[in-house]
Design an enzyme around this catalytic site. Structure first.
Site, PDB file in Angstrom:
ATOM      1  N   THR A  78       0.946  -1.335   0.023  1.00 17.09           N
ATOM      2  CA  THR A  78      -0.009   0.190   0.019  1.00 17.09           C
ATOM      3  C   THR A  78       1.056   1.256   0.003  1.00 17.09           C
ATOM      4  O   THR A  78       0.265   2.569  -0.124  1.00 17.09           O
ATOM      5  CB  THR A  78      -0.855   0.027   1.098  1.00 17.09           C
ATOM      6  OG1 THR A  78      -0.198  -0.086   2.310  1.00 17.09           O
ATOM      7  CG2 THR A  78      -2.011  -1.076   1.282  1.00 17.09           C
ATOM      8  N   ARG A 124      -2.879  -2.486   9.939  1.00 15.26           N
ATOM      9  CA  ARG A 124      -3.934  -1.271   9.708  1.00 15.26           C
ATOM     10  C   ARG A 124      -4.959  -1.608   8.377  1.00 15.26           C
ATOM     11  O   ARG A 124      -5.815  -1.336   8.081  1.00 15.26           O
ATOM     12  CB  ARG A 124      -3.331  -0.187   9.600  1.00 15.26           C
ATOM     13  CG  ARG A 124      -4.232   1.205   9.651  1.00 15.26           C
ATOM     14  CD  ARG A 124      -3.113   2.353   9.814  1.00 15.26           C
ATOM     15  NE  ARG A 124      -1.993   2.416   9.121  1.00 15.26           N
ATOM     16  CZ  ARG A 124      -1.664   2.420   7.798  1.00 15.26           C
ATOM     17  NH1 ARG A 124      -2.813   3.029   7.080  1.00 15.26           N
ATOM     18  NH2 ARG A 124      -0.541   2.559   7.090  1.00 15.26           N
ATOM     19  N   SER A 125      -4.017  -2.277   7.656  1.00 16.09           N
ATOM     20  CA  SER A 125      -4.574  -2.488   6.127  1.00 16.09           C
ATOM     21  C   SER A 125      -5.272  -3.823   5.990  1.00 16.09           C
ATOM     22  O   SER A 125      -6.215  -4.159   5.159  1.00 16.09           O
ATOM     23  CB  SER A 125      -3.779  -2.068   4.818  1.00 16.09           C
ATOM     24  OG  SER A 125      -3.108  -0.903   4.944  1.00 16.09           O
ATOM     25  N   ARG A 180      20.784  -6.019   3.217  1.00 14.71           N
ATOM     26  CA  ARG A 180      21.807  -5.528   2.234  1.00 14.71           C
ATOM     27  C   ARG A 180      23.470  -5.844   2.434  1.00 14.71           C
ATOM     28  O   ARG A 180      24.154  -6.477   1.695  1.00 14.71           O
ATOM     29  CB  ARG A 180      21.764  -4.103   1.798  1.00 14.71           C
ATOM     30  CG  ARG A 180      20.503  -3.692   0.995  1.00 14.71           C
ATOM     31  CD  ARG A 180      20.395  -2.224   0.726  1.00 14.71           C
ATOM     32  NE  ARG A 180      19.037  -1.594   0.561  1.00 14.71           N
ATOM     33  CZ  ARG A 180      18.773  -0.453   0.266  1.00 14.71           C
ATOM     34  NH1 ARG A 180      19.451   0.197   1.065  1.00 14.71           N
ATOM     35  NH2 ARG A 180      17.481  -0.439   0.252  1.00 14.71           N
ATOM     36  N   CYS A 201      18.402   3.424  -3.443  1.00 14.78           N
ATOM     37  CA  CYS A 201      18.214   4.090  -4.719  1.00 14.78           C
ATOM     38  C   CYS A 201      19.303   4.887  -5.399  1.00 14.78           C
ATOM     39  O   CYS A 201      19.694   4.829  -6.567  1.00 14.78           O
ATOM     40  CB  CYS A 201      16.702   5.071  -4.622  1.00 14.78           C
ATOM     41  SG  CYS A 201      16.704   6.126  -3.214  1.00 14.78           S
ATOM     42  N   GLN A 248      18.310  14.679  -4.116  1.00 17.63           N
ATOM     43  CA  GLN A 248      17.363  13.687  -4.189  1.00 17.63           C
ATOM     44  C   GLN A 248      16.093  14.041  -3.907  1.00 17.63           C
ATOM     45  O   GLN A 248      15.660  14.841  -3.498  1.00 17.63           O
ATOM     46  CB  GLN A 248      17.927  12.535  -2.914  1.00 17.63           C
ATOM     47  CG  GLN A 248      19.080  12.016  -3.219  1.00 17.63           C
ATOM     48  CD  GLN A 248      19.364  11.265  -2.104  1.00 17.63           C
ATOM     49  OE1 GLN A 248      20.482  10.599  -1.635  1.00 17.63           O
ATOM     50  NE2 GLN A 248      18.555  10.034  -1.752  1.00 17.63           N
ATOM     51  N   GLY A 270      11.687   9.407  -2.472  1.00 21.13           N
ATOM     52  CA  GLY A 270      12.535   8.344  -1.709  1.00 21.13           C
ATOM     53  C   GLY A 270      12.161   8.160  -0.257  1.00 21.13           C
ATOM     54  O   GLY A 270      12.226   7.190   0.197  1.00 21.13           O
ATOM     55  N   ARG A 302      18.320  16.660   0.147  1.00 18.13           N
ATOM     56  CA  ARG A 302      16.862  16.533  -0.327  1.00 18.13           C
ATOM     57  C   ARG A 302      16.607  17.930  -1.017  1.00 18.13           C
ATOM     58  O   ARG A 302      16.766  19.048  -0.753  1.00 18.13           O
ATOM     59  CB  ARG A 302      16.273  16.246   0.859  1.00 18.13           C
ATOM     60  CG  ARG A 302      14.589  15.851   0.397  1.00 18.13           C
ATOM     61  CD  ARG A 302      14.668  14.407  -0.131  1.00 18.13           C
ATOM     62  NE  ARG A 302      14.606  13.653   0.907  1.00 18.13           N
ATOM     63  CZ  ARG A 302      14.600  12.292   0.692  1.00 18.13           C
ATOM     64  NH1 ARG A 302      14.771  11.567  -0.506  1.00 18.13           N
ATOM     65  NH2 ARG A 302      14.822  11.275   1.783  1.00 18.13           N
ATOM     66  N   HIS A 341      16.754  11.055  -8.676  1.00 20.39           N
ATOM     67  CA  HIS A 341      17.940  11.538  -7.892  1.00 20.39           C
ATOM     68  C   HIS A 341      19.050  12.292  -9.196  1.00 20.39           C
ATOM     69  O   HIS A 341      19.285  11.399 -10.262  1.00 20.39           O
ATOM     70  CB  HIS A 341      18.400  10.431  -7.102  1.00 20.39           C
ATOM     71  CG  HIS A 341      17.243  10.082  -6.039  1.00 20.39           C
ATOM     72  ND1 HIS A 341      16.426  10.786  -5.776  1.00 20.39           N
ATOM     73  CD2 HIS A 341      17.803   9.043  -5.333  1.00 20.39           C
ATOM     74  CE1 HIS A 341      15.865  10.097  -4.738  1.00 20.39           C
ATOM     75  NE2 HIS A 341      16.583   8.931  -4.434  1.00 20.39           N
ATOM     76  N   THR A 386      12.188   5.405  -7.666  1.00 22.56           N
ATOM     77  CA  THR A 386      11.275   4.399  -7.401  1.00 22.56           C
ATOM     78  C   THR A 386      11.227   3.588  -8.360  1.00 22.56           C
ATOM     79  O   THR A 386      10.670   2.467  -8.146  1.00 22.56           O
ATOM     80  CB  THR A 386       9.998   5.084  -6.771  1.00 22.56           C
ATOM     81  OG1 THR A 386       9.317   5.804  -8.002  1.00 22.56           O
ATOM     82  CG2 THR A 386      10.248   6.097  -5.845  1.00 22.56           C
TER      83      THR A 386
END
Lengths: 352, 352, 352, 352
Positions: free
Chosen positions: A15, A42-43, A112, A151, A178, A182, A236, A243, A329
């Site tokens: 979501t 919640r969803s 990662r 990203c 960026q 993100g 940012r 980016h 994204t």
């Protein structure tokens, strides 16, 4: 639906911002179909169309609207799970699913840098996927986790790869500007972005510095990071998607801008050889105008799956400098996971 | 007005963005009063209030409203001329006025790298103003030109100065995120700035690279640039005022972040010693929060005359890195010229 | 501080956006000094400088830095409390303080439409403050609550007042373009504001419609709303501070644009008569350029305490139309409360 | 290309913002192919790829790159000319081409209110195209001009049409928040749009007020405007594409919000009946969320050819109010001309 021969996949964190991008990119995919969506409690229990405030330009795919959102604690039946979970949820959920035999393609940062988990850009280090066998053995899991990176690190590394192969890299600096997507939704407050820049993104610089070296490192029964210096400044700025990164680099074997451009433009990787469905024809695109790339004009080229490079020129300090831009994204998140899944399938490593 | 003992000054290019800033900053100045305004022939002959579409937040100073705008070709009676002219007009007009005996304090780029013309930041290289004597002799002018630098170069160099003095500089890289007011009005189109970054500003990188070295260089009958490597990436972002710059630097004698912060915070220059009217109490302010400086929050500190530094930390490649921010049309332009004029007066070098 | 004869005041919700504005505007106030700050239990017990991420351009006032943040449940010693509480907290806290004898000057919406609570703009309906006597009797409180209105309603009504008095109002429509600071911090997500407009602000239209009529109504032992039709469209746009509003209005006695301008420009209210410290010299300023007012250029005029009107012209449908603009967190919030407190003091209604 | 049976068309003003949109929308069109491009003499003689700084997200269509840009004074061979010329150039060029026998589909304002020239929205007043016969006779032209309207007027009128037909319109007010692409490139300066709103767009309000009535009027050997009151407030906001408009309306026969929604959603026009290639399936889309439509999320629905309506509700003053949004350079400009051309072809009125 009985005639749909495509592999059923689950999207975790479906979501949210990256989750929506997964749903969008998987719509009409030739090999995969979204069969399950999962999200926080919640969803859970609602149908996807009700649980999700869709924020992408195109409308929510019809096929996803009626899916019942599962709780993250529920079992899944799909052999593949794409994860757009936040770091803390990812830690527990992804391990549980991998243990239960699923192939987890994760966009989260949790695993990662795990010494048993491949961190993969399909064009950069496709051989690292072999690490899943050792992961399964070491962790005693029936399935496995493969991560794509941060990203900013993905786009940076995609452009570093041809330079690394052709000339070697000694050291590099990168400063990012960026996009706010993100940070998800609600994410960055508008009071931080109207008439402003925020020169800090928590843990982003560390991620870029360590992930780029793991991506470009070797796998030989263990992941050995590439050996070069790297320093990042992360900022940012008031951009929705895409980016922008300014890179200065000292190559082991100096290259002229023309030689670097040649390396960028001729670069092709394993996804291009295999002609994978989500592979960009050109992983790196070079613009020759002096004011490109720009997020608004260049982020969507090759369906958001390429990095665009521009202003390749000499750096008085490190030898070479350039600007790069990529969709954070798409290629920087959901698209990277999907391309990794396609690579795994083509290489026979999917559990189906 | 007969009782006003202040020195009359002229503002060239008075109707434009930087010209308006001169008018604003000189309002109520203890030593100078705006007696003449000059602009291109389109405005000449009108009164200033009619010729100027005022774009600063505060209202146009009452004292300027009724001034008749002179043509740039007209003679001036004020001994001092502050120039906010574009480069091409500056070349001819500034030389003509200097020849005629005026002290020209220029914000234009035309003469910055002229071997006879001082390029001065009052805190950084106040001794360079002595170069005006040689300039007058070499050019056979009754007056002289003194320039302040490019807006990005001024703030960068102000923060480099204490590091240069304490530790020496070997090499540095800087990436800027610059405000649109630097391009004047109409300047940067909104289609370039809404949801976008432009990774290029014509000749800005070259200016930063050469001006920083001239500022930090020596004057001994000639200007000798400082000897260090410098490389700039310049970007335009959706900010009204305030340039943000990410710096990585290799010092000759390595310094810890704490030592660098100490150097920044204790730095004082000649304007502070002389307590000049426009001198900031603290030329460099260090913020200790991890997300500062930010243009919207920090550009106006010390009335826009200081540089704010933050995120001072180790750079894995060059040793030290930090972020700096400064107001580009105050300290980076009009305010720098005014402070230079104050320095000249205090040092007895004004032709009055 | 023993020599400080100013009245001690408390600020409730002091760490938030409007709370910070109260602290800023009260710095150096001739009649009041901030003696207490209170906020939610998350901040309670810390000193104000630590509990607050200061987000206004100027730095946090020195005098506020060391104040200990009280919990909202604690008793206060100051006779006056300025409230910047969110609606739900305001409901309980403000009543408790009023009952205990404090004069509560509230910026919250909780009690604005309460039949016993005055809703006051000092220039518009200063006589409504007399309602506090009845409030105290009806509610059996030792102190009282006086509210100022919604930020959009305040500026709208301030400009309606001279028209209402001179010509009468039959009906009006207003469409707002509101700044993000009205939603506090973090408030509006940047993904909603970059390259976007949001045509909805929850309950804002209802507030504007009912508050404007209460402001312009009468008090005669009860509040009777003014009798005119009003309809609002409220939108959020990418502006930090300053609400812009487009108004079309049908007057009972038609007026030409020139007559309306005359009414706007000559308007003065009780705060101007009393020469209250925070009163703008001109409550309404008329700009005559065709592209004004603009938030960035006009919001700070008269220290943010005036409304600026422009484009006064005929409306083909309702007779008259114009644009207005005002600072939403100064005159539209904290400044309005402070001016109300000044009015109460001047009229002898403060409990000190 | 000999096998390409499509009708050759010319694009006038092809290098500008709307011109580029024509080129983009005509790429791959089933009935038309761009055979000629013309622009001011600055561009003339160059090939289109060189003369044009392409600013749309997708890349310049391959088929247009090599076209030689003609001077506006040159003769054209294509029977149809789409005009994206500025008003002053349009006046002369369009008349000359119409006289010479071309069908000129104009996006310029020059001839919109000419009593002999149809002003057409294909869904709203398709019968007005019959006016070209009278135009040819009156002006003694071999060809003709048909105009589409102002971008804001087109979307407004498209949503008024079903209300007009079902309930009649007595009076209405509209306040717009318009995107910067409507002003072309460079167009609106970024200093006017960062942290700002400009409450004025020259002649826009007049255009909206008169065009809406001509669109909804009748043609019976002459154009008779519809008889209702209309008043517009036009504002520029920091949005790239997509105009948002707040409408309040008094219908002749009052309708509930539900009845209005029914009228919007069931509305279909002649382009839908004829299934024209560029016709949106649904000319008006109703969103039921309370915070829609939004430019970033809704402007591209139906390929930018629809208007999206939301927040349909009662207006306390005029009876009904709603918000609408539409893409200003697609349906509001180039796309409207192309749809008109398709209508003319389907109705047999093209000179081919």
């Amino acid at each position: 639906m009985s005639s749909d021969q495509r592999i059923p996949v689950a999207v975790l964190g479906a979501t949210g911002s990256v989750g929506q991008r997964f749903i969008q990119l998987l719509e009409g995919h030739p090999w995969f179909r979204v069969a399950e969506v999962a999200a926080s409690d919640r969803s859970a229990g609602k149908c996807y169309a009700v649980a999700t405030e869709w924020r992408l330009t195109a409308e929510m795919p019809e096929s996803a609207r009626g899916l019942k959102v599962k709780d993250l604690g529920e079992e899944l039946t799909s052999p593949i799970a794409f994860s757009a979970l936040p770091g803390d949820a990812a830690l527990e959920v992804e391990a549980r699913l991998a243990k239960a035999g699923h192939a987890v393609l994760s966009n989260a940062s949790a695993y990662r840098m795990d010494p048993d988990v491949p961190l993969v850009i399909a064009e950069v280090n496709p051989d690292h996927i072999r690490g899943v066998e050792r992961q399964k053995a070491n962790k005693d899991w029936a399935g496995y986790i493969i991560t794509n990176g941060n990203c900013s690190a993905i786009h940076l590394t995609l452009t570093l790869k041809p330079l690394y192969d052709a000339f070697g890299i000694d050291a590099m600096l990168v400063t990012t500007m960026q996009a706010v997507s993100g940070a998800g939704y609600p994410g960055v407050p508008s009071l931080d972005m109207i008439d402003n820049v925020v020169p800090y993104i928590g843990t982003e610089e560390e991620k870029m510095q360590e992930e780029a070296r793991k991506f470009l490192g070797s796998y030989d029964g263990g992941f050995k990071p590439a050996d070069f210096g790297i320093s990042a400044h992360c900022n940012r700025v008031a951009v929705r998607d895409g980016h922008t990164e300014c890179v200065s680099i000292r190559l082991k074997q100096p290259a002229t801008p023309a030689e670097a451009i040649e390396a960028f433009e001729t670069f092709r990787g394993r996804p291009q050889e295999l002609d994978l469905p989500s592979a960009p024809k050109r992983p790196i695109i070079v613009r020759h105008e002096n004011n490109r790339p720009q997020p608004n004009l260049d982020r969507d080229v090759e369906n958001g799956m390429a990095s665009t490079v521009g202003r390749v020129r000499e750096c008085p300090v490190l030898g070479l400098k350039y600007v790069l831009l990529g969709h954070n994204t798409v290629r920087g998140a959901a698209g990277a996971s999907i391309l990794n899944a396609e690579l795994l399938k083509a290489e026979g490593l999917l559990p189906v």
